[in-house]
Write an enzyme that holds these catalytic residues in place. Structure first.
Site, PDB file in Angstrom:
ATOM      1  N   ARG A  95       0.820  -1.224   0.000  1.00 34.95           N
ATOM      2  CA  ARG A  95       0.000   0.000   0.000  1.00 34.95           C
ATOM      3  C   ARG A  95       0.850   1.269   0.000  1.00 34.95           C
ATOM      4  O   ARG A  95       0.562   2.197  -0.751  1.00 34.95           O
ATOM      5  CB  ARG A  95      -1.008  -0.002   1.167  1.00 34.95           C
ATOM      6  CG  ARG A  95      -2.075  -1.124   1.107  1.00 34.95           C
ATOM      7  CD  ARG A  95      -2.577  -1.401  -0.278  1.00 34.95           C
ATOM      8  NE  ARG A  95      -3.666  -2.369  -0.362  1.00 34.95           N
ATOM      9  CZ  ARG A  95      -3.641  -3.471  -1.102  1.00 34.95           C
ATOM     10  NH1 ARG A  95      -2.564  -3.800  -1.793  1.00 34.95           N
ATOM     11  NH2 ARG A  95      -4.692  -4.257  -1.170  1.00 34.95           N
ATOM     12  N   ASP A 124      -6.575  -2.177   4.661  1.00 39.92           N
ATOM     13  CA  ASP A 124      -6.015  -1.490   3.498  1.00 39.92           C
ATOM     14  C   ASP A 124      -6.521  -0.055   3.355  1.00 39.92           C
ATOM     15  O   ASP A 124      -5.773   0.834   2.956  1.00 39.92           O
ATOM     16  CB  ASP A 124      -6.281  -2.295   2.223  1.00 39.92           C
ATOM     17  CG  ASP A 124      -5.434  -3.569   2.169  1.00 39.92           C
ATOM     18  OD1 ASP A 124      -4.310  -3.537   2.696  1.00 39.92           O
ATOM     19  OD2 ASP A 124      -5.895  -4.580   1.615  1.00 39.92           O
TER      20      ASP A 124
END
Ligand code: ARG
Length: 401
Positions: A95, A124
């Site tokens: 990420r 996330d």
């Protein structure tokens, strides 16, 4: 001027629909951003064309696979990072690199907002948005699935109604995220935590029950980073790929856990990370001979804290940066060769050598050549146990009253 939004684009159904969905909901122009972190599958050009076909005004694609291996996987390896003792942070480390490219694209195309396809239940979303807040504090964030009610059913209906160039029939029951460091599979049948994963879940690893003949491999490291495999020079990306192939063929690196998400949910996860797990095992064994005892013990604690910070979306935080500096300092002498056998789902080290080793044969040996003066041990033990002995004397005295 029309507002512009950059969208983290995977090429899949949800983010393809999100392009038009965001456009309709906000009136903004959407720029699709696809980042290659070694996930394999379709080419970036195919994904780029699909984004444009789905209505993106621009499509930005970045091959970040070497960047990801060098700047994200290698620090994870140096930390021997395993969240909750199991998970090598596959999605958690991808990420931040995606965020970097999202922010870069936002600057390039004059966007004010960044969008991603995460739900409101996972880690996330946190990693994306905390990353964006840090690297682009002026940028806003939006998540169409979470904030604009883009459900799976609506996505399929939208794609069919608009005739988007995307497959809507192939129903994958799992949520999958993958990159060169590994693969994460969740949801569906796996949500019953008594259900064993079926064979079709795996892609990076072959079933370890029927392995091919054992595969012996020698991995050479310099300052904590793999530089050669069986004597052939490799980049970090090549090292990970090669071990994904060889350790994967032996079923190494399958992980089945229930883990603690940052948002407070316990969640069933299946991971496969053959290259990452083989490398972490080898690296740890090399540290065992090259890192001094007290430094090694403290590093284990630092590595655990590092893993939690990275898992929790704090990649760009000051504490994580400080811990990086500590870990980097410990890697100075982590150079040498580790030989290991990959077989039947295991990676077992059977040899090690290093010019910077702290292993002293003459001190360790029980044979002739022993240089260790055993008479020193008695006095050492006497003093080492003294504090506990005094306390135990007190316990007996008080109990006797
Ligand atoms: N639970 C893992 C993590 O939080 C894997 C997440 C996988 N992501 C996904 N969208 N399927 O790091």
């Amino acid at each position: 001027m029309t507002e512009r939004i950059v969208l983290a684009y995977s090429g899949g159904l949800d983010t393809s629909v999100a392009i038009g969905w965001i456009g309709e909901a906000t009136g903004a122009e959407v720029i699709a951003v696809a980042v290659d972190v070694g996930q394999g599958g379709e080419s970036l050009e195919t994904i780029r064309q699909r984004a444009l076909g789905c209505g993106a005004v621009e499509a930005y694609v970045a091959d970040a696979s070497d960047e990801f291996a060098n700047e994200y996987c290698m620090p994870t390896l140096k930390a021997n990072a395993l969240y909750q003792g199991h998970y090598p942070l596959v999605s958690a480390i991808s990420r931040p690199v995606i965020v970097k490219h999202l922010v870069k694209a936002a600057r390039e195309f004059g966007a004010t907002t960044v969008a991603h396809g995460c739900t409101g239940k996972g880690n996330d979303q946190v990693r994306f948005e905390v990353g964006i807040q840090t690297l682009g504090p002026d940028l806003k964030c939006i998540a169409p699935v979470r904030d604009l009610a883009l459900t799976r059913d609506k996505a399929i209906a939208f794609a069919e109604e608009k005739g988007l160039p995307i497959e809507t029939t192939k129903k994958n029951p799992y949520s999958i995220d993958q990159n060169v460091w590994g693969r994460a599979v969740e949801t569906g049948y796996l949500e019953d935590i008594w259900n064993a994963p079926t064979k079709d879940i795996y892609d990076y690893t072959a079933t370890p029950e029927f392995p091919p003949a054992p595969d012996e491999v020698t991995i050479s490291f310099e300052a904590g980073v793999p530089v050669a495999i069986d004597g052939v020079k490799v980049t970090p990306l090549q090292a990970i790929k090669e071990l994904n192939r060889r350790a994967g063929a032996q079923g190494v690196g399958r992980i089945d856990v229930v883990e603690d998400r940052l948002v407070g949910i316990k969640s069933r996860e299946i991971y496969e990370a053959p290259g990452a797990m083989a490398l972490i095992t080898a690296h740890k064994h090399l540290e065992d001979i090259t890192v001094e005892r007290e430094q090694a013990r403290f590093k284990a604690t630092v590595g655990q804290r590092w893993s939690e910070l990275v898992y929790d979306g704090q990649w760009f935080s000051p504490l994580k940066r400080s811990l990086d500096a500590f870990i980097e300092d410990t890697q100075k002498y982590v150079s040498g060769d580790i030989r290991m056998v990959l077989h039947g789902g295991q990676a077992i080290v059977n040899g090690r050598r290093s010019e910077t080793s702290l292993y002293d044969f003459d001190l360790a040996t029980y044979d002739t050549g022993d240089t260790f003066d055993q008479s020193m041990a008695r006095g050492f033990i006497e003093l080492w146990g003294m504090s506990a002995k005094v306390a135990s004397g007190r316990d007996i005295r008080v109990a006797g009253k």
